[in-house]
Design an enzyme around this catalytic site. Sequence first.
Site, PDB file in Angstrom:
ATOM      1  N   GLY A   1       0.678  -1.097  -0.112  1.00 27.28           N
ATOM      2  CA  GLY A   1       0.050  -0.043   0.018  1.00 27.28           C
ATOM      3  C   GLY A   1       0.826   1.143   0.044  1.00 27.28           C
ATOM      4  O   GLY A   1       0.782   2.143  -0.825  1.00 27.28           O
TER       5      GLY A   1
ATOM      6  N   GLY B   1       1.260   0.111  12.901  1.00 28.85           N
ATOM      7  CA  GLY B   1       0.513  -1.297  13.125  1.00 28.85           C
ATOM      8  C   GLY B   1       0.691  -2.175  14.145  1.00 28.85           C
ATOM      9  O   GLY B   1      -0.040  -2.512  14.940  1.00 28.85           O
ATOM     10  N   ALA B   2       2.028  -2.676  14.181  1.00 24.65           N
ATOM     11  CA  ALA B   2       2.367  -3.408  15.123  1.00 24.65           C
ATOM     12  C   ALA B   2       2.214  -3.107  16.501  1.00 24.65           C
ATOM     13  O   ALA B   2       1.747  -3.885  17.450  1.00 24.65           O
ATOM     14  CB  ALA B   2       3.932  -4.055  14.695  1.00 24.65           C
TER      15      ALA B   2
ATOM     16  N   ASN C   1       9.608  -9.548  15.718  1.00 22.11           N
ATOM     17  CA  ASN C   1      10.070 -10.758  14.690  1.00 22.11           C
ATOM     18  C   ASN C   1      11.397 -10.329  14.027  1.00 22.11           C
ATOM     19  O   ASN C   1      11.223  -9.504  13.207  1.00 22.11           O
ATOM     20  CB  ASN C   1       8.848 -11.550  14.015  1.00 22.11           C
ATOM     21  CG  ASN C   1       9.024 -12.593  12.926  1.00 22.11           C
ATOM     22  OD1 ASN C   1      10.250 -12.556  12.320  1.00 22.11           O
ATOM     23  ND2 ASN C   1       8.282 -13.410  12.756  1.00 22.11           N
TER      24      ASN C   1
ATOM     25  N   LYS D   1       8.275  -0.152  18.961  1.00 28.27           N
ATOM     26  CA  LYS D   1       8.093   1.031  17.885  1.00 28.27           C
ATOM     27  C   LYS D   1       7.965   0.580  16.484  1.00 28.27           C
ATOM     28  O   LYS D   1       8.038  -0.526  15.889  1.00 28.27           O
ATOM     29  CB  LYS D   1       9.156   1.962  18.075  1.00 28.27           C
ATOM     30  CG  LYS D   1       9.208   2.705  19.372  1.00 28.27           C
ATOM     31  CD  LYS D   1      10.137   3.944  19.346  1.00 28.27           C
ATOM     32  CE  LYS D   1      11.443   3.487  19.516  1.00 28.27           C
ATOM     33  NZ  LYS D   1      12.460   4.845  20.383  1.00 28.27           N
ATOM     34  N   GLY D   2       7.559   1.639  15.883  1.00 26.11           N
ATOM     35  CA  GLY D   2       7.352   1.415  14.305  1.00 26.11           C
ATOM     36  C   GLY D   2       8.645   1.245  13.672  1.00 26.11           C
ATOM     37  O   GLY D   2       9.840   1.690  14.031  1.00 26.11           O
TER      38      GLY D   2
ATOM     39  N   GLY E   1       8.553  -0.230   9.753  1.00 21.34           N
ATOM     40  CA  GLY E   1       7.996  -0.322   8.346  1.00 21.34           C
ATOM     41  C   GLY E   1       8.810   0.893   7.574  1.00 21.34           C
ATOM     42  O   GLY E   1       9.176   0.517   6.411  1.00 21.34           O
ATOM     43  N   GLU E   2       9.077   2.215   7.996  1.00 19.63           N
ATOM     44  CA  GLU E   2       9.548   3.288   7.300  1.00 19.63           C
ATOM     45  C   GLU E   2      10.844   3.761   7.575  1.00 19.63           C
ATOM     46  O   GLU E   2      11.393   4.499   6.761  1.00 19.63           O
ATOM     47  CB  GLU E   2       8.323   4.374   7.520  1.00 19.63           C
ATOM     48  CG  GLU E   2       7.079   3.972   6.918  1.00 19.63           C
ATOM     49  CD  GLU E   2       5.872   4.915   7.345  1.00 19.63           C
ATOM     50  OE1 GLU E   2       5.888   5.202   8.474  1.00 19.63           O
ATOM     51  OE2 GLU E   2       5.036   5.345   6.430  1.00 19.63           O
TER      52      GLU E   2
HETATM   53 MO1  MOS Z   1       1.862   4.822   5.300  1.00 21.68          MO
HETATM   54  S1  MOS Z   1       2.868   5.917   3.740  1.00 21.68           S
HETATM   55  O1  MOS Z   1       1.447   6.202   6.240  1.00 21.68           O
HETATM   56  O2  MOS Z   1       1.070   3.647   4.558  1.00 21.68           O
END
Ligand code: MOS
Length: 730
Positions: free
Chosen positions: A243, A513-514, A617, A687-688, A690-691
């Site tokens: 996404g 999310g996590a 993970n 914490k996050g 992904g980015e």
């Molecule tokens: Mo992200 S760019 O907040 O899916």
Amino acid sequence: MSVHLKQDKPDTSNRLDDMKQGVIGAPLPRVEGMAKVTGTAPYAAEYLVENCAEGVLVTSTITRGEVTRIDKDSVLSMPGVIAVIDDERLITRPAQGTANEAPQQKPKSVSYWGQPIALVVAETFEDARDAAKHLKVEYREDEGAPLSPDAVELEEQEGETVHQGDLAHAMAEAAHSVDVTFTTEGHSSAAMEPHAAIAQWDGERLTVHASLQMLNYNITELADAVGLDESKVRLISRFVGGGFGSKLGISEDVVSASLAAMQLCRPVRVVLSRQQVLQCIMRRSETTQRIRLAADENGRLTGFGHEALVSNLPGESFAEPVLQSSHFLYAGQNRELMLKLARIHRMTAGSVRAPGEAVGMPALEGAMDVLAHEIGIDPVELRLRNIPEDNPEEGLPFSSHKLAECLRQGAEAFGWDHGPRKPRHTREGEWWVGTGMASAARVHNVGEARARVTLKADGTALVETDMTDIGTGTYTILAQIAGEMFGLDPGKVLVDLGDTRHPRGSGSGGSWGAASVGSAVYVACTALREELARRAGIAEDKLDLSNGRTQTGQTLSQLLDGQDMAREGHYEPGDIASDFTASGFGAFFAQVRVNRFTGETRVDRMLGAFGFGRVLNHKTARSQCIGGITWSIGAALTEALEFDPRDGHLVNCDLAEYHVPVNRDVPDLEVLMVEERDPAASPIQAKGIGELGMCGGAAAIGNAIFDASGARIFDYPMTPDRVLAAMPAD
Ligand code: MOS
């Protein structure tokens, strides 16, 4: 039964570390991996639905104006054509992330080239596409739509403005200073799976399979768009092929398929073409960023300035938050930050992976490299000297802070051994070879989430939430959290996601999310453990569960005594969100080679060291880091949306022309996870991630290009033409 946790204080108990199953953090493969690689995991467009009609969107060929007439008769007699849907709700799209707000564009008005204006529905996709190409549309075109930020008045985003101390004075007095301007070009999310929806209407209820990130509010957006009560709408997104922000909000595929299904009383599928995905879904704004840094003789920052210009369509509220981490990454008591927005008629600008830092950090970290050379100190050392004690603007403490460790451990693992040196120190044949580094920072986001966890009488567990897994590993880490809490093999935990029939999760976006939905699962599991402990006659904090048994040998099934037991966990960040500055931190190191004749850059190797709380993970987290670094390579060298200056239409609207890095562009990437517990980030201390892996990485490559070739470039992406133009003469 619902259990609510509003987190107002840091949680230093680190309960997950006391559990006995030992699966948290384990590098388990994705539970849905086999289904995905064998083609049995259905994506939105792949459901077999009987009697399904096919819809193809027609898009505007003017930049600004009004649709005055759609000549439906021009196509209705073509083979297979069923209908042309030109409901004005189709060209009104809720602004991203603002469920319940009125549509942003006026009915029938067109505000960018390529905007969807109608849907042609036919028996087959080919028939629909053919008719869509032949549909006659008349417009009233407004001349002179502003297409470039130079052409319009700028709107200051006041919430981003900081005037602290006297930066101009600090610059004038500084032993060393830099005042540089970087640019970045537009980016596309470019997810593999195009946006797609299959809508079914039974006369009362609407069911839509779609490719979305945020079902928890997408349901509100869709209900508003088609005029139904939310209770009559069901959205399903079990598998999502990426996404990266482009599926945070619903788009025209979902709205048009739904309107058509309701009008025609038969199922309708709409799949965007690759060109449509690039042209009309979402763009990351281009940016222009002026950075001013003032430092004393020792390289300690006394002043910090970051001003950025971004763009969006008139009426849209989103402004790429370029300064997000600049507010707290480095010290410097005299500060000026400002974000300005230009209203131009290119497609909607919205969140594209790591909105803000993805472009802000490469500019800031490029400027830091210029400063290190100016002063004559090691760029790693320059960063180490400027890590602030607390947030330099708000004075808030950091929830946890691993930048120094990431810089040191990353430098060591990479073999970083130089202070500033003259470029062009190493040549191999026709290639200059050099290295560069940059810091990484990305704010930690966490949000409200709900999940229902059921302990089954047979001693297995079930987790249900409308949370999505967009390819990040959500199915797997939720099974690990519940498995750890109940002493169960994660294989005995069934995770059921992506259906609005389940409790509302946090959705997937902004790397939240996590931590968010993982905390909701944790809250539910804690409540269930309390009941198990009561039945076992052991205090909850003394209850050890592993391999389905208590320390006294009772099995879960025995404790459940033939009855399922369920709790809904409801997590909400409370004061914690305003009491701390929470961010992930890291460091990038890159080695590149630059061709002295063609200006081509190849990345030889790259390393990222990241600190982002508890690692849930190690395999899926590492994959996220690798994905992030790969985005860094694209941002540094190849990715740019190219708009026609005459009408603002996107020219490079496919993956042949919009260049994301492919295998040959990506060398071995090394990831170092500097693990920590962040007690104020979430109840699971995560914490996050992904980015974070793309927030600054492009600068490590840009700085390495300079170290290799002497070309100091201020415009991303650093394409061969730009490298050649900046390269000093031999
Ligand atoms: Mo992200 S760019 O907040 O899916």
